[in-house]
Design an enzyme around this catalytic site. Structure first.
Site, PDB file in Angstrom:
ATOM      1  N   CYS A  79      13.694  11.855   5.460  1.00 55.42           N
ATOM      2  CA  CYS A  79      13.698  11.508   6.888  1.00 55.42           C
ATOM      3  C   CYS A  79      15.050  11.853   7.497  1.00 55.42           C
ATOM      4  CB  CYS A  79      13.354  10.040   7.092  1.00 55.42           C
ATOM      5  SG  CYS A  79      14.298   8.949   6.035  1.00 55.42           S
TER       6      CYS A  79
ATOM      7  N   GLU B  15       9.671  17.488  13.863  1.00 57.35           N
ATOM      8  CA  GLU B  15      10.009  17.261  12.456  1.00 57.35           C
ATOM      9  C   GLU B  15       9.143  18.196  11.601  1.00 57.35           C
ATOM     10  OE1 GLU B  15       8.802  13.573  10.514  1.00 57.35           O
ATOM     11  OE2 GLU B  15      10.826  13.401   9.708  1.00 57.35           O
TER      12      GLU B  15
ATOM     13  N   LYS C 182       0.858  -1.188   0.000  1.00 53.77           N
ATOM     14  CA  LYS C 182       0.000   0.000   0.000  1.00 53.77           C
ATOM     15  C   LYS C 182       0.890   1.233   0.000  1.00 53.77           C
ATOM     16  CE  LYS C 182      -1.652   3.191   2.132  1.00 53.77           C
ATOM     17  NZ  LYS C 182      -1.748   4.399   1.333  1.00 53.77           N
TER      18      LYS C 182
ATOM     19  N   GLU D 206       9.832   2.424  10.541  1.00 53.48           N
ATOM     20  CA  GLU D 206      10.892   3.418  10.280  1.00 53.48           C
ATOM     21  C   GLU D 206      10.215   4.773  10.233  1.00 53.48           C
ATOM     22  OE1 GLU D 206      14.016   2.926  10.211  1.00 53.48           O
ATOM     23  OE2 GLU D 206      13.930   0.749  10.281  1.00 53.48           O
TER      24      GLU D 206
HETATM   25  P1  NDP Z   1       2.527   9.157   6.733  1.00 57.14           P
HETATM   26  O1  NDP Z   1       2.761   8.543   8.066  1.00 57.14           O
HETATM   27  O2  NDP Z   1       1.497  10.188   6.612  1.00 57.14           O
HETATM   28  O3  NDP Z   1       2.156   8.034   5.657  1.00 57.14           O
HETATM   29  C1  NDP Z   1       2.970   6.907   5.419  1.00 57.14           C
HETATM   30  C2  NDP Z   1       2.130   5.798   4.822  1.00 57.14           C
HETATM   31  O4  NDP Z   1       1.178   5.363   5.806  1.00 57.14           O
HETATM   32  C3  NDP Z   1       1.297   6.217   3.606  1.00 57.14           C
HETATM   33  O5  NDP Z   1       1.192   5.136   2.721  1.00 57.14           O
HETATM   34  C4  NDP Z   1      -0.055   6.530   4.241  1.00 57.14           C
HETATM   35  O6  NDP Z   1      -1.127   6.452   3.333  1.00 57.14           O
HETATM   36  C5  NDP Z   1      -0.123   5.412   5.267  1.00 57.14           C
HETATM   37  N1  NDP Z   1      -1.064   5.637   6.356  1.00 57.14           N
HETATM   38  C6  NDP Z   1      -1.592   6.808   6.799  1.00 57.14           C
HETATM   39  N2  NDP Z   1      -2.444   6.556   7.829  1.00 57.14           N
HETATM   40  C7  NDP Z   1      -2.445   5.206   8.032  1.00 57.14           C
HETATM   41  C8  NDP Z   1      -3.104   4.326   8.940  1.00 57.14           C
HETATM   42  N3  NDP Z   1      -3.964   4.772   9.857  1.00 57.14           N
HETATM   43  N4  NDP Z   1      -2.847   3.001   8.869  1.00 57.14           N
HETATM   44  C9  NDP Z   1      -1.993   2.526   7.955  1.00 57.14           C
HETATM   45  N5  NDP Z   1      -1.357   3.299   7.050  1.00 57.14           N
HETATM   46  C10 NDP Z   1      -1.567   4.629   7.098  1.00 57.14           C
HETATM   47  O7  NDP Z   1       3.950   9.680   6.242  1.00 57.14           O
HETATM   48  P2  NDP Z   1       4.311  10.441   4.903  1.00 57.14           P
HETATM   49  O8  NDP Z   1       3.897   9.630   3.727  1.00 57.14           O
HETATM   50  O9  NDP Z   1       3.848  11.842   5.002  1.00 57.14           O
HETATM   51  O10 NDP Z   1       5.917  10.389   4.951  1.00 57.14           O
HETATM   52  C11 NDP Z   1       6.675  11.279   5.652  1.00 57.14           C
HETATM   53  C12 NDP Z   1       7.176  10.690   6.952  1.00 57.14           C
HETATM   54  O11 NDP Z   1       7.901   9.498   6.686  1.00 57.14           O
HETATM   55  C13 NDP Z   1       8.130  11.597   7.683  1.00 57.14           C
HETATM   56  O12 NDP Z   1       7.808  11.594   9.044  1.00 57.14           O
HETATM   57  C14 NDP Z   1       9.485  10.936   7.460  1.00 57.14           C
HETATM   58  O13 NDP Z   1      10.432  11.224   8.444  1.00 57.14           O
HETATM   59  C15 NDP Z   1       9.108   9.501   7.435  1.00 57.14           C
HETATM   60  N6  NDP Z   1      10.134   8.724   6.755  1.00 57.14           N
HETATM   61  C16 NDP Z   1      10.938   7.906   7.502  1.00 57.14           C
HETATM   62  C17 NDP Z   1      11.965   7.190   6.910  1.00 57.14           C
HETATM   63  C18 NDP Z   1      12.826   6.271   7.711  1.00 57.14           C
HETATM   64  O14 NDP Z   1      13.409   5.367   7.131  1.00 57.14           O
HETATM   65  N7  NDP Z   1      12.965   6.461   9.014  1.00 57.14           N
HETATM   66  C19 NDP Z   1      12.236   7.308   5.466  1.00 57.14           C
HETATM   67  C20 NDP Z   1      11.314   8.198   4.777  1.00 57.14           C
HETATM   68  C21 NDP Z   1      10.301   8.863   5.419  1.00 57.14           C
HETATM   69  P3  NDP Z   1      -1.699   7.800   2.633  1.00 57.14           P
HETATM   70  O15 NDP Z   1      -0.598   8.343   1.821  1.00 57.14           O
HETATM   71  O16 NDP Z   1      -2.821   7.271   1.822  1.00 57.14           O
HETATM   72  O17 NDP Z   1      -2.123   8.696   3.751  1.00 57.14           O
END
Ligand code: NDP
Length: 499
Positions: A284, A385, A175, A250
């Site tokens: 990130c 962040e 997803k 992560e």
């Molecule tokens: P989100 O947490 O908003 O979304 C991540 C994924 O989770 C998306 O596919 C999103 O879907 C999905 N999601 C949202 N709500 C739910 C839920 N209730 N249950 C299951 N899945 C859900 O993050 P972002 O996409 O905005 O990414 C940015 C974040 O990712 C930053 O905090 C960044 O630091 C972190 N990140 C961490 C990394 C690491 O390796 N530590 C690497 C890269 C990013 P949808 O898009 O449909 O909302």
């Protein structure tokens, strides 16, 4: 031109959700629609998990070296299509083309590297304590993996999850983030073309909240591999934890670059500009804090402000662009909301701080590269962040204070130090509480052959990439074979030589 429509991939077939609804995939630099995508429901998740469960039964028995060969083939296809993939990535999430190419290359590296695991996946063979007994360990796949990924590395991050999961014999339901369905479709197409059997990899497109919970709590899912924000990661861990389900999380970061008084300042400024403003600060590992020794603080600030003011914003496909947009209008507003928060707490905007409203930039979701000064370590802009092109400069008196400030947030992903002093470098390497540490380089630039991940609230102890990834997607199974022909009791019976 006809707008492309993106579909789910379930049990080897491209299909729309029965919901009949779709959502828009926008170019954040223009606000224009790049594609529409089917909007899935829980029923699609159920179908995808069922397909994955069925496929798992034969995929786990498919010889691992042959699984690896499919990955090699996928890697070759990625290489052939690198430029097209990168262009589509820039159009759907905004980062400049060179960075999109880097994202695809990271996916290629991960795919080739992991393909090799088809012929490795080493276990241990160790001496048994009893005569005529064999003792060894092997990895076994978990079953069905739910891979939930963010939009900022829409190709590389899915490969970090899909490739190790697949090479170890798991089936996957993927997803992706709703901002980047196109790159997810492209990755699945590549794996399909490379020969992945039907049902082994399934794709469901749609909103995280509704779909995500259904996927995470589905009894047919054995592991949730999630990369995204700490809030969503905590939510997923909570609902999965009630089912004692495995979660690899992560999450966010608040990464810092330390500049010591003896640093090569030319190099340090290059490192800061790249780490703070690359991908418009939406990594990130982005450097959203600059911790500088007071002795060089004025020079660091002057040079950083001057560089930030010269960065050219624009469409990521334009070769002269330094800084693309942020991913969405909501992200733009969230990033911008930190400017008054910073000022209210006593910080000063030394560069940027505004949303451009004129001309082409006004149509996209841009935010000026921003440098905040007079920042104290406990201010919100130094703790939270922001995930945009904003960095906060904090002044310190020595290496002790620098390390304390680096470690003073709830996150622990990446940090770096610029210094020529080997003693300080080694102290920093030892005492920084982060999963990644750089010396005389920025906070970004991890390579896939080493573990990737963070400490504290950046994750839950797992690592992606490198050999460490194999531990996430497999169980250890310890096997004892007794060929003595009699019952031998470990820790109790006489351990004399065979008679
Ligand atoms: P989100 O947490 O908003 O979304 C991540 C994924 O989770 C998306 O596919 C999103 O879907 C999905 N999601 C949202 N709500 C739910 C839920 N209730 N249950 C299951 N899945 C859900 O993050 P972002 O996409 O905005 O990414 C940015 C974040 O990712 C930053 O905090 C960044 O630091 C972190 N990140 C961490 C990394 C690491 O390796 N530590 C690497 C890269 C990013 P949808 O898009 O449909 O909302």
């Amino acid at each position: 031109m006809v707008t492309p429509h993106l579909q789910n991939y379930i049990d080897g077939r491209w299909t729309d959700s029965a919901s009949g609804e779709s959502f828009e995939d926008l170019d954040p630099a223009t606000g224009q629609i790049v594609a529409t995508a089917t909007k899935s429901t829980k029923a699609d998740v159920d179908r995808a998990v069922d397909a994955a469960r069925r496929a798992f039964e034969s995929w786990r028995l498919y010889p691992a070296p042959k699984r690896g060969e499919i990955l090699y083939k996928a890697g070759e296809l990625m290489l052939q299509r690198k430029d097209q993939l990168a262009r589509e990535m820039t159009s759907e999430m905004g980062k400049v083309l060179a960075e999109s190419r880097g994202d695809v290359q990271e996916g290629i590296d991960m795919t080739y590297y992991t393909a090799g695991e088809g012929r490795r996946q080493f276990g241990d063979v160790v001496p048994a304590e009893l005569p005529n007994k064999w003792a060894m360990s092997m990895r076994a796949p978990l079953g069905v993996v739910a891979a939930i990924t963010p939009w900022n590395f829409p190709f590389a991050i899915p490969t970090w999850k899909l490739m190790p999961a697949l090479v170890l014999g798991n089936a996957v339901v993927f997803k992706p983030a709703s901002y980047t369905p196109m790159l997810a479709v492209r990755l699945v197409e590549l794996l399909e073309e490379a020969g992945l059997p039907k049902g082994v990899l399934n794709l469901v497109l749609g909103p995280g909240g509704a779909l995500g919970d259904a996927l995470v709590t589905h009894p047919g899912v054995d592991l949730v591999s999630f990369t995204g924000s700490s809030d969503v990661g905590a939510h997923i861990s909570e609902i999965a934890g009630k089912q004692l389900k495995r979660v690899s999380a992560e999450l966010g970061g608040k990464n810092a670059i330390v500049v010591m008084e003896d640093a090569d300042l030319d190099l340090a400024i290059e490192g800061i500009v790249w780490s703070a403003f690359g991908t418009s600060g939406q990594r990130c590992t982005a450097a959203s804090r600059v911790i500088t020794n007071r002795a060089v603080a004025n020079e660091v600030i002057d040079r950083l402000v001057s560089r930030a003011n010269k960065l050219k914003m624009g469409h990521g496909l334009d070769a002269s662009t330094d800084l693309g947009p942020v991913v969405s209008s909501e992200a733009q507003q969230k990033v911008h909301s930190y400017i008054p928060i910073a000022e209210k707490e006593g910080a000063t905007v030394a560069a940027g701080g505004r949303i451009p409203t004129d001309g082409a930039l006004g149509k996209g979701f841009f935010h000026e590269p921003t440098v905040l000064v007079d920042v104290k370590p406990n201010m919100r802009v130094a703790q939270e962040e922001i995930f945009g092109p904003v960095t906060a400069v904090i002044e310190v008196k020595d290496i002790d204070e620098a390390i304390r400030v680096v470690n003073s947030t709830k996150y622990g992903l990446s940090c770096s130090i610029f210094t020529k002093n080997v003693n300080n470098a080694f102290r920093f390497m030892r005492d920084a509480e982060t999963g990644l540490v750089y010396v005389n380089a920025g906070t970004i630039g991890a390579e896939i052959q080493l573990p990737f991940g963070g400490t504290k609230s950046t994750g839950n102890g797992h690592r992606e990439a490198g050999r460490a990834a194999l531990d996430v997607y497999a169980e250890w199974k310890s096997i004892y074979v007794d060929f003595s022909g009699k019952l031998q009791r470990a820790q109790m019976d006489d351990q004399s030589a065979p008679g």
